[in-house]
Design a protein around this motif. Structure first.
Motif, mmCIF file in Angstrom:
data_model
loop_
_atom_site.group_PDB
_atom_site.id
_atom_site.type_symbol
_atom_site.label_atom_id
_atom_site.label_comp_id
_atom_site.label_asym_id
_atom_site.label_seq_id
_atom_site.Cartn_x
_atom_site.Cartn_y
_atom_site.Cartn_z
ATOM 1 N N MET A 74 -1.131 -42.013 43.074
ATOM 2 C CA MET A 74 -1.169 -42.714 44.535
ATOM 3 C C MET A 74 -2.501 -43.093 45.108
ATOM 4 N N ILE A 75 -3.113 -41.739 45.099
ATOM 5 C CA ILE A 75 -4.425 -41.920 46.251
ATOM 6 C C ILE A 75 -5.481 -42.733 45.341
ATOM 7 N N TYR A 76 -5.490 -43.052 44.080
ATOM 8 C CA TYR A 76 -6.198 -43.735 43.299
ATOM 9 C C TYR A 76 -5.741 -45.048 43.105
ATOM 10 N N SER A 77 -4.582 -45.405 43.315
ATOM 11 C CA SER A 77 -4.197 -46.705 43.463
ATOM 12 C C SER A 77 -4.963 -47.844 44.167
ATOM 13 N N PRO A 78 -5.262 -48.873 43.597
ATOM 14 C CA PRO A 78 -6.086 -49.730 44.228
ATOM 15 C C PRO A 78 -5.493 -50.307 45.699
ATOM 16 N N SER A 79 -4.332 -50.094 45.614
ATOM 17 C CA SER A 79 -3.834 -50.349 47.043
ATOM 18 C C SER A 79 -3.598 -49.284 48.123
ATOM 19 N N PHE A 80 -4.118 -48.284 47.744
ATOM 20 C CA PHE A 80 -3.945 -47.104 48.635
ATOM 21 C C PHE A 80 -4.564 -47.247 49.892
ATOM 22 N N ASP A 81 -3.898 -46.959 50.971
ATOM 23 C CA ASP A 81 -4.589 -47.025 52.374
ATOM 24 C C ASP A 81 -4.236 -45.761 52.974
ATOM 25 N N ARG A 82 -5.498 -44.933 53.544
ATOM 26 C CA ARG A 82 -5.245 -43.831 54.142
ATOM 27 C C ARG A 82 -4.586 -43.701 55.323
ATOM 28 N N TYR A 83 -4.611 -45.045 56.161
ATOM 29 C CA TYR A 83 -4.112 -44.811 57.543
ATOM 30 C C TYR A 83 -2.444 -44.949 57.326
ATOM 31 N N GLU A 84 -2.200 -45.798 56.445
ATOM 32 C CA GLU A 84 -0.996 -46.040 56.008
ATOM 33 C C GLU A 84 -0.299 -44.900 55.423
ATOM 34 N N ALA A 85 -0.871 -44.241 54.555
ATOM 35 C CA ALA A 85 -0.648 -43.044 53.968
ATOM 36 C C ALA A 85 -0.129 -41.855 55.078
ATOM 37 N N LEU A 86 -1.065 -41.737 56.136
ATOM 38 C CA LEU A 86 -1.051 -40.654 57.180
ATOM 39 C C LEU A 86 0.320 -40.913 58.097
ATOM 40 N N THR A 87 0.350 -42.367 58.331
ATOM 41 C CA THR A 87 1.771 -43.040 58.909
ATOM 42 C C THR A 87 2.911 -42.383 58.225
ATOM 43 N N LEU A 88 2.965 -42.578 56.907
ATOM 44 C CA LEU A 88 4.316 -42.231 56.141
ATOM 45 C C LEU A 88 4.307 -40.809 56.209
#
Length: 252
Positions: free
Chosen positions: A66-80
């Motif tokens: 997931m974290i090395y996916s081209p679409s990964f977004d840190r802020y979006e991940a923190l929200t989730l």
């Protein structure tokens, strides 16, 4: 920061950080001349993400994907992750209440129905975990492939030729420095091509994609067909490009 400093700061073992490095989950940005692992601010931010996902029960290989996916977004991940932790807190509160009521029931102070005895237990797959896997797991790769399949044969051939030309240009530069002007000009061509033809890549996503080039044997093999060591060179050049662009954007 050195590895021991990171371990003390976070409260995990040096052995754990060694393991994360060995499996390509968290690779320090620098290694000193004496062999010490040096962790950057970006490394620490990534470690925070890893530990949040780990706390939520994700396997390490899934976290890496997931974290090395081209679409990964840190802020979006923190929200989730925040949503997932709130849901987990609600569940834990329910289970604590169930324990307290069970203790009262054992002392004869209250009566409990069979349903109440199991309040708070949750065995279904977490919906937010499904969402995370969908956003940054294999589905994103499938989506990219689906977009490519929509192109005509002529369009696919033209795109392949354009991609190959960039690979060849970078292969000619791979004996130099990834941060050199020539390498950065060419890696920008790669960034622009991906955003124009494949999908939307943030700077972090572009950097993550570069990491995949060295973490995933399939990427490495295909890219190194243009020249041995090209995958590693591109990964480093993409990281430099992404970090510089983010710094410039922050300065503005």
């Amino acid at each position: 920061m050195r590895i021991k400093e990171v371990a003390d700061l976070v409260g995990i073992s040096v052995r754990t950080l060694h393991h994360y490095d060995e499996i390509g989950l968290l690779v320090p940005d620098q290694v000193s001349d004496t062999g010490y692992r040096i962790y950057s601010e970006n490394n620490l931010a990534l470690l925070q993400q890893i530990l949040f996902f780990k706390e939520l029960g994700f396997p390490l290989q899934t976290i890496k994907q997931m974290i090395y996916s081209p679409s990964f977004d840190r802020y979006e991940a923190l929200t989730l992750q925040r949503k997932m932790l709130i849901e987990k807190r609600v569940q834990l509160d329910q289970m604590i209440a169930t324990i307290e009521k069970t203790m009262q029931h054992m002392k004869g102070e209250v009566q409990m129905t069979n349903e109440e005895k199991f309040a708070g237990f949750q065995f279904d797959e977490n919906l937010y975990e499904q969402e995370a896997r969908k956003r940054w797991g294999n589905d994103k790769v499938d989506e990219a492939n689906a977009r490519l399949r929509k192109l005509s044969n002529e369009q696919q051939l033209a795109l392949r030729e354009e991609m190959n030309a960039i690979f060849k240009e970078l292969a000619d530069l791979r004996s130099g420095f990834p941060a050199s002007k020539e390498a950065q000009v060419t890696i920008k061509k790669w960034f622009d091509l991906l955003n124009q033809q494949i999908g939307q890549y943030s700077f972090d996503a572009f950097k993550g994609l570069g990491q995949l080039y060295v973490d995933d044997e399939r990427f490495t093999k295909n890219i190194d067909a243009f020249g041995e060591g090209l995958a590693q060179f591109m990964s480093q050049a993409m990281r430099v490009f992404a970090e510089r662009q983010k710094e410039e954007a922050g300065a503005d």
